[in-house]
Design a protein around this motif. Structure first.
Motif, PDB file in Angstrom:
ATOM      1  N   GLU A   1       0.798  -1.219   0.000  1.00 53.73           N
ATOM      2  CA  GLU A   1       0.000   0.000   0.000  1.00 53.73           C
ATOM      3  C   GLU A   1       0.839   1.281   0.000  1.00 53.73           C
ATOM      4  N   ASN A   2       1.800   1.306   0.920  1.00 57.25           N
ATOM      5  CA  ASN A   2       2.632   2.490   1.061  1.00 57.25           C
ATOM      6  C   ASN A   2       3.390   2.811  -0.224  1.00 57.25           C
ATOM      7  N   CYS A   3       3.946   1.772  -0.828  1.00 53.56           N
ATOM      8  CA  CYS A   3       4.733   1.971  -2.049  1.00 53.56           C
ATOM      9  C   CYS A   3       3.846   2.346  -3.232  1.00 53.56           C
TER      10      CYS A   3
ATOM     11  N   ARG B   1       1.088   3.997  -2.971  1.00 53.56           N
ATOM     12  CA  ARG B   1       0.739   5.407  -2.727  1.00 53.56           C
ATOM     13  C   ARG B   1       1.875   6.337  -3.129  1.00 53.56           C
ATOM     14  N   GLN B   2       3.102   5.940  -2.769  1.00 51.70           N
ATOM     15  CA  GLN B   2       4.259   6.757  -3.151  1.00 51.70           C
ATOM     16  C   GLN B   2       4.388   6.854  -4.670  1.00 51.70           C
TER      17      GLN B   2
ATOM     18  N   GLU C   1      12.570   8.971   6.273  1.00 51.09           N
ATOM     19  CA  GLU C   1      12.566   7.661   6.940  1.00 51.09           C
ATOM     20  C   GLU C   1      13.809   7.488   7.801  1.00 51.09           C
TER      21      GLU C   1
END
Ligand code: BES
Ligand code: MN
Ligand code: ZN
Length: 490
Positions: free
Chosen positions: A163-165, A167-168, A487
């Motif tokens: 999901e995070n990737c 979105r990025q 990060e």
């Protein structure tokens, strides 16, 4: 266009196109066999007969028993596979889907049979590719409906949660699309006032953002003599556009400074006519940092960011600046102008002095600065030069991760010798040898010793050829750098 993630090892049937990739000379994996079953074994047959050899850039559109389009992209031999081949195949497959009558696509590219690249990265790159594949310039031309590339939704199918990737990648794609559009717009539309209006539009759309435009009279009051000299031959007023994003409390900001020459005729040192039209993309430093700003705001990254865009038009005129002029920069240093076509560094030096007033932890400037950079690195790799080797290494690594590669060039003190003159503190050209480096050395003269700074020359990578136009590079590199930094900071 909406991008979503779906977690599943197999394709979904429906009113969308299915996108998948295969290696040449490889057996189909589980996903491939399921897709082949939808196609009644047609894919397997095509691979066996060699009618589809799955070479890189090869694309085939098949139809399932229920007439669902299935687009298969060739990936070449598995042991030669890399992010570039993947990115290219995915972009082309999405583009092909956009040409069909479907409004949706399911991209199963992250499920291909390989383990060289982590699935999360494949998911991120697929989201970027989805935006780039679906992009079409239409602002100033008529496109028949049947020639329109349109997709409402791309689903990225993955095995594990990415999901995070996704979105990025989605946010990077959005930033790149905006950047490409700015680069492709003609210079009679995309001028300094247009970029200022764009900043207003962007900050009205995103939380925690604001903008400020320094108009020509303010720049005069401030003493931005170098920037103003470049724009003084143009009927369009020069400006500095500032965008601020606050997502990191009271931390020191990252500063991105982008060259915004909306048209570079060369000025009195007029450029030759051939391909002069392409100098509309001389604002892609600005395009890149504006794109990265949009991405950062989309993701609401936990950082503070200030984007500074000096924007001017470089034109020959009775009032234009001339070779021989000595001008006084915002820093107070005097500059002898020996070529009015070396204008980018003149607007950047004032913008860099101004950007340092924000006390940034890092400044990265981005510019289509030198033809010499195109000679050295072509349209493949951007150049990075820095007063901190470590910062250059970080930028190289972030670029490598998202396949937006840059290469470190040296910025040794010796190069500064080439900028000496008897008539001012510095001159604006350093002669033939090492043209990209002496341009960077010029900029470094305006950076305080204790200020970490890097310069990206994107003259080659920002534009490919007329058919493709602006690329949106280096939005991925810049945003991946900001993501990596945030990060690492915690
Ligand atoms: N905008 C150009 C650099 C450029 C060239 C960008 C080709 C993209 C493609 C820049 O302002 C320029 O004209 N640079 C001169 C510098 C020279 C006069 C020292 C150049 O590279 O020729
Ligand atoms: Mn120029
Ligand atoms: Zn230029």
């Amino acid at each position: 266009m909406k991008i979503t993630q779906r977690i599943s090892p197999q394709p979904e049937t429906g009113d969308h196109a299915i996108l998948f990739g295969v290696f040449s000379g490889d057996t189909l994996n589980d996903t491939g066999r399921q897709i082949d079953a939808l196609l009644n074994g047609q894919l397997q047959r095509l691979l066996e007969t060699g009618d589809f050899r799955a070479e890189p850039s090869q694309l085939i559109t098949l139809y399932s028993q229920t007439n669902q389009p299935v687009i298969i992209a060739g990936l070449g031999e598995k042991d030669r596979f890399n992010k570039g081949i993947y990115q290219d195949a995915t972009t082309k497959a999405v583009r092909q889907a956009g040409c069909l009558s479907v409004r949706k696509a399911e991209c199963l590219m992250p499920l291909i049979n390989q383990d060289a690249i982590p699935e999360k990265r494949l998911a991120q790159l697929a989201a970027i590719a989805a935006h780039n594949g679906a992009y079409q310039y239409t602002a100033t031309r008529t496109v028949r409906d049947e020639d329109k590339i349109d997709l409402d939704q791309v689903t990225i199918t993955v095995r594990q949660d990415c999901e995070n990737c996704v979105r990025q990648g989605d946010a990077i794609g959005i930033g790149m699309t905006q950047a490409r559009e700015l680069g492709n717009l003609p210079p009679n539309i995309c001028n300094p006032a247009y970029l200022a209006a764009k900043a207003e539009e962007i900050t009205s759309q995103y939380a925690n953002t604001r903008h400020r435009v320094l108009n020509q009279d303010e720049l005069e009051e401030m003493g931005m003599g170098a920037l103003l000299a470049v724009g003084q031959g143009s009927a369009n007023d020069s400006k500095i556009v500032v965008l601020e994003y606050n997502g990191g409390g009271d931390a020191k900001p990252y500063a991105l400074v982008g060259k915004g020459v909306t048209f570079d005729s060369g000025g009195i040192s007029l450029k030759p006519g051939l391909n002069m039209d392409e100098m509309k993309y001389d604002m892609m430093g600005a395009g890149s940092v504006i794109g990265a700003f949009i991405t950062a705001a989309e993701l609401q990254l936990p950082i503070n960011l200030v984007v500074v865009v000096p924007t001017v038009e470089n034109m020959p005129d009775g009032r234009a600046y001339r070779p021989g002029d000595v001008i006084t920069s915002y820093s107070g240093k005097t500059i002898e102008v020996l070529n009015t076509d070396a204008e980018g560094r003149l607007i950047l030096c004032d913008a860099l002095t101004y950007a340092q007033e924000f006390q940034p932890q890092v400044i990265v400037d981005v510019a289509t600065l030198t033809g010499a950079c195109v000679v050295a690195l072509g349209h493949v790799t951007s150049a990075v030069m820095s007063n901190r080797d470590e910062l250059a290494a970080q930028l190289m690594a972030s670029g490598q991760a998202v396949y937006d590669r840059t290469w470190h060039m040296p910025l040794y003190d010796e190069y500064k010798q080439q900028l000496k003159t008897n008539f001012a503190d510095i001159k604006n050209i350093g002669g033939m040898p090492a043209g990209s480096i002496t341009a960077a050395a010029f900029l470094e003269e305006f950076i305080e010793e204790d200020q970490p700074w890097a310069h990206l020359d994107i003259a080659g990578v920002a534009w490919r050829k007329k058919e493709e136009g602006a690329t949106g590079r280096v939005v991925p590199l810049l945003t991946q750098f900001l993501i990596d930094q945030s990060e690492n900071a915690g």
